[in-house]
Every structure is written in C-alpha cells, then in structure tokens.
Scaffold this motif. Structure first.
Motif, PDB file in Angstrom:
ATOM      1  N   LEU A 378      21.764 119.798 -29.976  1.00 45.90           N
ATOM      2  CA  LEU A 378      21.204 118.752 -29.132  1.00 45.90           C
ATOM      3  C   LEU A 378      19.707 118.552 -29.416  1.00 45.90           C
ATOM      4  CD1 LEU A 378      21.639 116.722 -26.838  1.00 45.90           C
ATOM      5  CD2 LEU A 378      21.333 118.596 -25.194  1.00 45.90           C
ATOM      6  N   ALA A 379      19.002 119.656 -29.601  1.00 43.45           N
ATOM      7  CA  ALA A 379      17.560 119.552 -29.899  1.00 43.45           C
ATOM      8  C   ALA A 379      17.360 118.826 -31.223  1.00 43.45           C
ATOM      9  CB  ALA A 379      16.936 120.941 -29.945  1.00 43.45           C
ATOM     10  N   ILE A 410      11.819 108.211 -19.229  1.00 42.57           N
ATOM     11  CA  ILE A 410      12.785 107.753 -20.246  1.00 42.57           C
ATOM     12  C   ILE A 410      13.543 108.890 -20.925  1.00 42.57           C
ATOM     13  CG2 ILE A 410      11.631 105.537 -20.727  1.00 42.57           C
ATOM     14  CD1 ILE A 410      10.374 106.798 -23.187  1.00 42.57           C
ATOM     15  N   THR A 411      13.024 110.115 -20.790  1.00 39.96           N
ATOM     16  CA  THR A 411      13.653 111.228 -21.522  1.00 39.96           C
ATOM     17  C   THR A 411      15.114 111.484 -21.107  1.00 39.96           C
ATOM     18  OG1 THR A 411      11.474 112.200 -21.804  1.00 39.96           O
ATOM     19  CG2 THR A 411      13.341 113.639 -22.217  1.00 39.96           C
ATOM     20  N   PRO A 412      15.456 111.498 -19.807  1.00 42.51           N
ATOM     21  CA  PRO A 412      16.850 111.798 -19.448  1.00 42.51           C
ATOM     22  C   PRO A 412      17.870 110.883 -20.134  1.00 42.51           C
ATOM     23  CG  PRO A 412      15.479 111.952 -17.510  1.00 42.51           C
ATOM     24  CD  PRO A 412      14.610 111.377 -18.596  1.00 42.51           C
ATOM     25  N   ARG A 413      17.550 109.593 -20.232  1.00 44.41           N
ATOM     26  CA  ARG A 413      18.493 108.670 -20.894  1.00 44.41           C
ATOM     27  C   ARG A 413      18.656 109.064 -22.371  1.00 44.41           C
ATOM     28  NH1 ARG A 413      17.464 104.505 -23.985  1.00 44.41           N
ATOM     29  NH2 ARG A 413      15.326 104.251 -23.265  1.00 44.41           N
ATOM     30  N   LEU A 414      17.547 109.407 -23.015  1.00 43.67           N
ATOM     31  CA  LEU A 414      17.621 109.780 -24.435  1.00 43.67           C
ATOM     32  C   LEU A 414      18.441 111.061 -24.612  1.00 43.67           C
ATOM     33  CD1 LEU A 414      13.917 108.906 -25.337  1.00 43.67           C
ATOM     34  CD2 LEU A 414      15.966 107.652 -26.022  1.00 43.67           C
ATOM     35  N   ILE A 415      18.304 111.982 -23.651  1.00 39.75           N
ATOM     36  CA  ILE A 415      19.091 113.226 -23.742  1.00 39.75           C
ATOM     37  C   ILE A 415      20.575 112.923 -23.548  1.00 39.75           C
ATOM     38  CG2 ILE A 415      19.497 115.514 -22.732  1.00 39.75           C
ATOM     39  CD1 ILE A 415      16.554 115.558 -21.833  1.00 39.75           C
ATOM     40  N   LYS A 416      20.857 112.121 -22.544  1.00 43.01           N
ATOM     41  CA  LYS A 416      22.258 111.784 -22.248  1.00 43.01           C
ATOM     42  C   LYS A 416      22.910 111.112 -23.470  1.00 43.01           C
ATOM     43  CE  LYS A 416      25.707 111.411 -19.400  1.00 43.01           C
ATOM     44  NZ  LYS A 416      26.342 112.497 -18.690  1.00 43.01           N
ATOM     45  N   GLU A 417      22.189 110.174 -24.086  1.00 48.43           N
ATOM     46  CA  GLU A 417      22.739 109.476 -25.264  1.00 48.43           C
ATOM     47  C   GLU A 417      22.936 110.443 -26.429  1.00 48.43           C
ATOM     48  OE1 GLU A 417      20.783 105.146 -24.089  1.00 48.43           O
ATOM     49  OE2 GLU A 417      19.989 106.250 -25.821  1.00 48.43           O
ATOM     50  N   ALA A 418      21.968 111.348 -26.618  1.00 50.56           N
ATOM     51  CA  ALA A 418      22.098 112.326 -27.717  1.00 50.56           C
ATOM     52  C   ALA A 418      23.283 113.240 -27.476  1.00 50.56           C
ATOM     53  CB  ALA A 418      20.811 113.124 -27.832  1.00 50.56           C
TER      54      ALA A 418
END
Ligand SMILES: Cc1ncc(COP(=O)(O)O)c(C=O)c1O
Length: 422
Positions: A378-379, A410-418
C-alpha cells in the motif's frame, strides 16, 4: 514493529562485533519513507507531495515548529548553563518541576522520586534494564512504537504484545488481561508499557474508566505477593492533550508495594526540544524503600550509561516555571499548535468517514494509523501518487503533526483508492 523496505540479514563471513551485537540490518522504515518523500519533493515541489512520515511538528510549509518563548529563554541563559555538567540525577528544581508538570492537579499519593534522563527514551531504557531480567518479555500493545523493541533487544529482553483493539476497535481489555496473566505466571515479574494518552502510532487514548479497570485488574494480580508488576506509562505526547487527560494519574495512589508505577517525562514535544534530549523517569510507590531503591537504581544507570543530562534544557524548564508570564507565553504558543493539530486530525477523520476508510480510533496526538494487510504494498502504491506514509507491521502511519489541513483532507481518498488498486 516498523517494516523496512530493504530488510534482510546481512550475511557477513567475518564479524568483529560480539555475537549479541550481530543483528539484522534493515533500513529504518521512517527514514526510508522520508528519503523517498524528500526525493519526490525535490522533483515535483513541496505542494505536490504529501509527506506523512515525519513525527515532529511541522508548519503548513513543512518547516519545523520551534516555540519562540522557549528558545528565547534558552538564549538568555549564561554560557555556564550550557557548558557545565548537570548533577548526575539532574538539577533538583528541574526534577521537582518535571514532577509538578507531569501530574498537574492529579498528583498521586505516595512516594515520588525522579531522575533526569535524555528524553523519555532514556526513561524507557532505565526501566527495561532495572526492572526486568535477561531474556524476559516486556508487555506492550501490538501497535507500538518500534524503539520499544530496539531498547528491549539491545538489553537482551523481548517485546511481547496483546491486541490493542477488539473487533469493534475498542480497547481489548480481555486480551490485555490474559497476556498479563500469562507472563506473570511465567516470569513473576513484568514490565507493562502503556503509551497513553496520544498513542504512537494510532492516536488512541485510554479513557479514565479504562484506566480504572486496568488498575483494578493489576491490583488483583498483585494480591499474589510473588508477583512484581511495573506499570510504565509513556506520556511522550501528553502536552498536546487536554489537561483532563492527566486525571488517570491520580489512580496511581496507594497501590500495593509490588506494583511500581513509572511515568516517563519528556521535553521533546511539549517544548519543541527534540534534539536537546531532556526528560525524566518518575517512580511512584506506596512504599518508601521501593521509591528510594528506584532512585538509586536509576542514578547508577545514569552514571553507567550516559553520565548526566543536558543542563541548559533543565534550566530552561525551571526558568519557565519560575516565571508565570513566561509560562503563559509557552502555553499560549503550544495551544496554538494544539489547535492546529486538532483541526488537521479532524479533517483527516472526517474525510476518512466520507470515503469509508477504516482508521484506528484516534483521540489525541501526532499520528493516525490505517490498518492494512499489505502495508508495504500500500505504501508503494501510494508513493506513485506522491503520498508517503510509514509502513508498520499492521498498517500505515500518517503523521498529522507534519501535514497541512488541506493535505490531511485529501489523503484518505488517495489511500482508499490505492487500497482498491492493490
Ligand atoms: C511513543 C513514544 N515514546 C517515547 C518517545 C520519546 O521521545 P524522547 O526520547 O525524544 O523524549 C517518543 C518519541 O518519538 C515516542 O513516540
């Protein structure tokens, strides 16, 4: 435990170090992730990169926050205050002040002793060395600050863990109690490290009632006087919490003599003194002899490991607490950043809820963690989006202390998409 990107045994055919010092060589995960982030920043610019790896307070432009009030007080000290040795145990007034500020309105009844150490890390070291025996296991939660493991192994001890959260993401009292029981049965002595409030890496804080349950349970275990329990409370981030979060400390009053409470005091976060290395190990016991023994053991360790601490840092703390208006200035400055931290964390949590990203229960502190079965994958996936987090064994750590509110949003959305892509 933190995971390195490039772990693995370094297979040497010839070692000069003694057997106990032959270790696995892995790149430090935090520094590894931060190096990648810095590289991305130099390539794409600061505004286009989210670097959630740094565990110190940075402003929105990525500059280290330092409290003017504290550093002005430092600059006013005479050269001797920098140059002279401090007493081995620390300056007495500093120790009294450390005790006063640690407990605030919630000073427990009992015998309280303190010895200065280089930050809270030094306190952990002295506790591990003086209150556990070679090969023994020290208990902490499964989400934990990796240096606990480094300190334990450095001294020939091991870390054993209980599950911090149950399926509903509440404090897993049941698992905690069963591990306490198991290790006490096996060892008869046990150091328990609890990092609360503002746990690193999750931001979890135990409630007063949860502390009450823990103390009652430990008292039951201590009713067998063969058992010796050391409750080590790591409060490294407490200065960024509400005063009320100290309330549980009064529960350390009048515990049986075979429970010693140790609280680690640190100037690193609360005074932005990370590099000045100043803290204290504070012991609380209902028994005078146990308290004196604590002071003697930690003094001996000071002499045997690093001698004395940083005099100018100790003098700054005493100077602040001698001068009400200076203390007010420090608190005002700290409160400003406390508020900023709250805003950043709230933005991250709100955005997580909106996109359905599961995070560990955050209450206070510098970090939020995201559970994952594949933290390294994920990272790596996130780094493609120029988002950098620290991969831990059970998830990713995001440092709200060093990322602007805009980026936290904005980070949570990017994590969820990743997560969906891997
Ligand atoms: C959980 C925890 N405990 C203790 C410390 C000790 O810090 P210091 O030795 O700088 O006081 C830190 C610092 O990052 C920490 O995160």
């Amino acid at each position: 435990m933190f995971l390195g990107y490039t772990g693995g045994l370094k297979l040497e055919s010839f070692n000069m170090v003694a057997n106990h010092a032959i270790r696995q060589v892995a790149e430090d995960a935090i520094f590894g992730a931060n190096t990648q982030a810095q590289k991305a920043i130099s390539e794409y610019g600061f505004n286009n990169v989210i670097n959630g790896t740094i565990g110190v307070f940075l402003d929105d432009e990525g500059i280290l926050v330092t409290f003017d009030s504290v550093f002005n007080a430092l600059r006013e000290l005479k050269d001797e205050s920098f140059a002279a040795y401090a007493p081995l145990n620390g300056i007495n007034e500093y120790l009294d002040t450390a005790i006063k500020t640690t407990f605030g309105d919630y000073k427990p009844d009992g015998f309280i002793e303190a010895v200065a150490t280089p930050g809270g890390t030094g306190a952990i070291r002295h506790a591990v060395w003086n209150y556990s025996s070679w090969g023994e296991e020290i208990l902490t939660s499964d989400w934990y600050w990796d240096p606990y493991n480094t300190i334990a192994t450095e001294h020939g001890r091991k870390i054993s863990t209980y599950k911090l959260f149950d399926e509903k993401m509440n404090f897993n009292f049941e698992d905690f109690e069963s591990k306490v029981e198991l290790l006490l049965d096996k060892q008869k002595r046990l150091i328990i490290i609890i990092n609360s409030p503002a746990h690193n890496p999750t931001g979890f804080s135990l409630s007063y009632d949860e502390w009450l349950g823990i103390i009652e349970m430990l008292k039951r275990k201590a009713s067998s006087n063969q058992n010796k329990i050391v409750l080590f409370i790591d409060i490294a981030y407490i200065d960024f919490c509400e005063d009320e979060s100290r309330r549980f400390l009064s529960l350390l009053s009048n515990l049986p003599k075979n429970i010693l409470s140790i609280v680690s005091y640190s100037m690193s976060k609360g005074y932005t003194f990370y590099g000045l290395r100043s803290g204290a190990i504070i012991g609380v016991s209902s028994n005078k002899d146990v308290a004196i023994e604590f002071k003697n053991a930690c003094s001996h360790s000071n002499r045997g490991v690093w001698s004395n601490g940083t005099r100018c840092a100790m003098e700054v703390l005493t100077k602040i607490y001698r001068d009400e208006s200076l203390l007010e200035k420090v608190e005002k400055e700290r409160n400003h950043y406390k508020e900023m931290l709250k805003i950043r964390a709230n933005s991250f949590m709100k955005a997580s809820e909106e996109v359905g990203l599961e995070i560990c229960p955050y209450k206070d502190g510098f970090f939020i963690s995201i559970p994952s079965n594949d933290p390294i994958g994920l990272a790596k996936e996130l780094s493609k989006e120029k988002v950098f987090l620290v991969p831990l064994e059970m998830g990713l750590r995001f440092a709200v202390c060093s990322v602007s509110q805009e980026k936290c949003k904005i980070t949570p959305r990017l994590i969820k998409e990743a997560m969906k892509r891997i």
